[in-house]
Design an enzyme around this catalytic site. Structure first.
Site, PDB file in Angstrom:
ATOM      1  N   ARG A  51      -6.152  11.472 -11.355  1.00 49.06           N
ATOM      2  CA  ARG A  51      -6.131  10.535 -10.183  1.00 49.06           C
ATOM      3  C   ARG A  51      -4.835  10.876  -9.248  1.00 49.06           C
ATOM      4  O   ARG A  51      -4.300  11.654  -9.880  1.00 49.06           O
ATOM      5  CB  ARG A  51      -6.144   9.119 -10.379  1.00 49.06           C
ATOM      6  CG  ARG A  51      -5.449   8.628 -11.783  1.00 49.06           C
ATOM      7  CD  ARG A  51      -4.066   8.722 -11.864  1.00 49.06           C
ATOM      8  NE  ARG A  51      -3.440   8.212 -10.722  1.00 49.06           N
ATOM      9  CZ  ARG A  51      -2.042   8.559 -10.087  1.00 49.06           C
ATOM     10  NH1 ARG A  51      -1.408   9.567 -11.205  1.00 49.06           N
ATOM     11  NH2 ARG A  51      -1.406   7.990  -9.509  1.00 49.06           N
ATOM     12  N   GLY A  52      -4.850  10.262  -8.083  1.00 51.01           N
ATOM     13  CA  GLY A  52      -3.889  10.806  -7.161  1.00 51.01           C
ATOM     14  C   GLY A  52      -4.392  11.640  -6.101  1.00 51.01           C
ATOM     15  O   GLY A  52      -5.256  12.560  -6.462  1.00 51.01           O
ATOM     16  N   ALA A  53      -4.039  11.158  -4.721  1.00 50.50           N
ATOM     17  CA  ALA A  53      -4.638  12.057  -3.781  1.00 50.50           C
ATOM     18  C   ALA A  53      -4.812  13.628  -3.965  1.00 50.50           C
ATOM     19  O   ALA A  53      -5.658  14.458  -3.891  1.00 50.50           O
ATOM     20  CB  ALA A  53      -4.266  11.450  -2.281  1.00 50.50           C
ATOM     21  N   ARG A  94     -14.549   9.614  -4.990  1.00 54.74           N
ATOM     22  CA  ARG A  94     -13.698   8.503  -4.311  1.00 54.74           C
ATOM     23  C   ARG A  94     -13.762   8.590  -2.950  1.00 54.74           C
ATOM     24  O   ARG A  94     -13.436   9.816  -2.427  1.00 54.74           O
ATOM     25  CB  ARG A  94     -12.476   8.540  -5.055  1.00 54.74           C
ATOM     26  CG  ARG A  94     -12.585   8.216  -6.619  1.00 54.74           C
ATOM     27  CD  ARG A  94     -11.060   8.074  -7.174  1.00 54.74           C
ATOM     28  NE  ARG A  94     -10.543   6.840  -7.042  1.00 54.74           N
ATOM     29  CZ  ARG A  94      -8.956   6.541  -7.153  1.00 54.74           C
ATOM     30  NH1 ARG A  94      -8.395   7.578  -7.880  1.00 54.74           N
ATOM     31  NH2 ARG A  94      -8.673   5.393  -6.853  1.00 54.74           N
ATOM     32  N   GLN A 197      -0.720   2.116 -13.032  1.00 52.91           N
ATOM     33  CA  GLN A 197       0.029   3.337 -12.785  1.00 52.91           C
ATOM     34  C   GLN A 197       1.446   3.147 -12.951  1.00 52.91           C
ATOM     35  O   GLN A 197       2.145   4.355 -13.448  1.00 52.91           O
ATOM     36  CB  GLN A 197      -0.264   3.941 -11.301  1.00 52.91           C
ATOM     37  CG  GLN A 197      -1.818   4.277 -11.317  1.00 52.91           C
ATOM     38  CD  GLN A 197      -2.668   3.287 -10.745  1.00 52.91           C
ATOM     39  OE1 GLN A 197      -2.414   1.939 -10.842  1.00 52.91           O
ATOM     40  NE2 GLN A 197      -3.880   3.593  -9.880  1.00 52.91           N
ATOM     41  N   ASP A 238      -2.788   8.181   0.374  1.00 54.79           N
ATOM     42  CA  ASP A 238      -3.961   8.778  -0.035  1.00 54.79           C
ATOM     43  C   ASP A 238      -4.603   9.120   1.321  1.00 54.79           C
ATOM     44  O   ASP A 238      -5.293   9.935   1.310  1.00 54.79           O
ATOM     45  CB  ASP A 238      -4.960   7.757  -0.488  1.00 54.79           C
ATOM     46  CG  ASP A 238      -4.185   7.458  -2.170  1.00 54.79           C
ATOM     47  OD1 ASP A 238      -3.401   6.319  -2.123  1.00 54.79           O
ATOM     48  OD2 ASP A 238      -4.799   8.046  -3.024  1.00 54.79           O
ATOM     49  N   ASN A 248      -2.601   3.336   0.828  1.00 54.76           N
ATOM     50  CA  ASN A 248      -1.999   3.721  -0.308  1.00 54.76           C
ATOM     51  C   ASN A 248      -2.326   2.765  -1.284  1.00 54.76           C
ATOM     52  O   ASN A 248      -2.869   1.783  -0.907  1.00 54.76           O
ATOM     53  CB  ASN A 248      -0.265   3.891  -0.084  1.00 54.76           C
ATOM     54  CG  ASN A 248       0.215   4.503  -1.418  1.00 54.76           C
ATOM     55  OD1 ASN A 248      -0.117   5.636  -1.911  1.00 54.76           O
ATOM     56  ND2 ASN A 248       1.308   3.943  -1.766  1.00 54.76           N
ATOM     57  N   LYS A 249      -1.837   2.867  -2.391  1.00 51.46           N
ATOM     58  CA  LYS A 249      -2.206   2.035  -3.342  1.00 51.46           C
ATOM     59  C   LYS A 249      -1.805   0.500  -2.948  1.00 51.46           C
ATOM     60  O   LYS A 249      -1.009   0.167  -2.537  1.00 51.46           O
ATOM     61  CB  LYS A 249      -1.322   2.255  -4.734  1.00 51.46           C
ATOM     62  CG  LYS A 249      -1.657   1.334  -5.774  1.00 51.46           C
ATOM     63  CD  LYS A 249      -3.032   1.133  -6.247  1.00 51.46           C
ATOM     64  CE  LYS A 249      -3.761   2.626  -6.439  1.00 51.46           C
ATOM     65  NZ  LYS A 249      -5.013   2.742  -6.629  1.00 51.46           N
TER      66      LYS A 249
HETATM   67  C1  LIG Z   1       0.470  11.431  -4.443  1.00 55.16           C
HETATM   68  S1  LIG Z   1      -1.061  10.425  -4.047  1.00 55.16           S
HETATM   69  C2  LIG Z   1      -0.754   9.168  -5.326  1.00 55.16           C
HETATM   70  C3  LIG Z   1      -1.376   8.121  -4.713  1.00 55.16           C
HETATM   71  O1  LIG Z   1      -2.878   7.982  -5.534  1.00 55.16           O
HETATM   72  C4  LIG Z   1      -2.696   6.657  -6.052  1.00 55.16           C
HETATM   73  O2  LIG Z   1      -3.850   6.162  -6.180  1.00 55.16           O
HETATM   74  P1  LIG Z   1      -4.897   6.511  -7.435  1.00 55.16           P
HETATM   75  O3  LIG Z   1      -3.994   6.174  -8.388  1.00 55.16           O
HETATM   76  O4  LIG Z   1      -5.891   5.104  -7.543  1.00 55.16           O
HETATM   77  O5  LIG Z   1      -5.690   7.706  -7.292  1.00 55.16           O
HETATM   78  C5  LIG Z   1      -1.687   5.942  -5.126  1.00 55.16           C
HETATM   79  O6  LIG Z   1      -2.450   5.404  -4.153  1.00 55.16           O
HETATM   80  C6  LIG Z   1      -0.641   6.863  -5.049  1.00 55.16           C
HETATM   81  O7  LIG Z   1       0.094   6.266  -4.005  1.00 55.16           O
END
Ligand SMILES: CSC[C@H]1O[C@H](OP(=O)(O)O)[C@H](O)[C@@H]1O
Length: 347
Positions: A51-53, A94, A197, A238, A248-249
């Site tokens: 996960r993570g963009a 996603r 996270q 994101d 973002n989150k």
């Molecule tokens: C460096 S992008 C990280 C970004 O992604 C996370 O979302 P997820 O854990 O649901 O993929 C979160 O928005 C972070 O800031």
């Protein structure tokens, strides 16, 4: 596989397979999953194994390699037709992080020029996407750390670290670089309910690098800022729109409001692969809604009575006027707006 050199890395390509560090089990278990098909990569992205963009974009790029590898082995001349369904599965894994579609589009630019085995060309491009992201994170780390005062006290949200990228991290890349420069006096991390996270990933990453971190219940950030104990909020993204609205989150928008109220600066750190110049308004960003179970349970244990419902948007949108600075690998955008975002993308 977890470290490449001195950098923590959530994904690697080994022997025609994509190896992922399964982030659902961190920090207590470091389990690796080995994927052989694009459909498995799409499912791993959906299930947040990775996960993570930027990291899901890189994983999708390797997913295209897996798709082409399988299709070319089945019916060489028809490999492009065969992988169409796989590309769709990857694109739909996603919806919010633009890096996913950006990576798929970049991989597809090679399709029309491939005349024989697609795998070597596509694998080289996937590696380039991965290595460029890692290099961008180091560059953003320098640019962002340069903006911080000495003895800076920072708060970060979610995980925008090595685990969310091709390594080193975006927001955590700034924190790593600033820590190495001796510029940080305190790092706070929000636990980031419901997927945690912050508690599970950011705290683990920072301690792996011997960076002291203080964990917060998400609700505590307001009091910390009210007590003037934070100088900067530093987060990832994101999807960033052409005028600088930031998805973002979930919880980031609340931090942005609090930061503005209490004279705290907000830094968004993201590579240009996260910027969507085809979208102006943050309200147009598709926000992923995840299962109610993520809110109603922890580690599979119910924390709410049977019958309670939950609303579980994975992201929110911070309007550009609440963002003090966007740090990209091409440079820094202060008080982001369309003109300044356009200039950085053209630079
Ligand atoms: C460096 S992008 C990280 C970004 O992604 C996370 O979302 P997820 O854990 O649901 O993929 C979160 O928005 C972070 O800031």
């Amino acid at each position: 596989m977890i470290y490449q050199g001195d950098s923590l890395c959530p994904l690697t390509w080994q022997e025609e397979r994509l190896h992922l560090l399964d982030q659902r089990w961190l920090p207590h278990q470091q389990q690796i999953v080995v994927l052989a098909t694009a459909a498995e990569v799409a499912q791993a992205i959906k299930d947040m194994v990775v996960r993570g963009a930027p990291a899901i974009g890189i994983a999708a790029a390797y997913g295209v390699v897996l798709a082409a590898q399988s299709a070319y082995a089945q019916a060489p001349p028809h490999w492009q037709t065969i992988i169409t369904a796989d590309l769709q599965k990857l694109a739909q894994a996603r919806p919010t992080a633009v890096n996913l579609v950006w990576a798929l589009q970049r991989m597809q630019t090679h399709f029309s020029t491939i005349v024989a085995d697609p795998v070597p060309i596509l694998l080289a491009e996937a590696h380039r996407i991965h290595q460029e992201d890692l290099a961008a994170n180091h560059r953003m780390g320098e640019l962002g750390a340069d903006l911080l005062p000495a003895a800076c006290r920072v708060l970060t949200h979610c995980n925008a670290g090595a685990l969310a990228t091709g390594g080193y991290g975006t927001a955590l890349g700034v924190i790593r670089t600033a820590h190495r420069a001796g510029k940080l006096s305190q790092v706070y991390a929000d636990e980031t309910r419901p997927w945690l996270q912050g508690a599970r990933l950011t705290a683990w990453e920072l301690l792996q690098d011997n960076i002291p971190v203080t964990l917060l219940a998400d609700n505590a950030a307001a009091a910390l800022m009210q007590q003037q104990r934070i100088d900067w909020v530093i987060v990832g993204a994101d999807r960033i729109t052409a005028r600088g609205d930031v998805a973002n989150k979930i919880g980031t928008y609340g931090l942005a409001i609090l930061a503005r109220q209490h004279g705290v600066k907000l830094m968004v750190v993201a590579p240009t692969s996260t910027i969507d110049m085809n979208l102006m308004e943050g309200s147009a960003i598709v926000i992923e809604e995840r299962s109610q179970a993520e809110v109603l349970t922890v580690n599979g244990q119910a924390i709410a009575p049977v019958g309670a419902q939950a609303w579980n948007p994975a992201f929110d949108v911070t309007p550009s006027h609440l963002v003090d600075v966007i740090v990209t690998e091409k440079g820094v955008v202060t008080q982001p707006n369309l003109e300044r975002m356009t200039a950085i993308m053209r630079s």
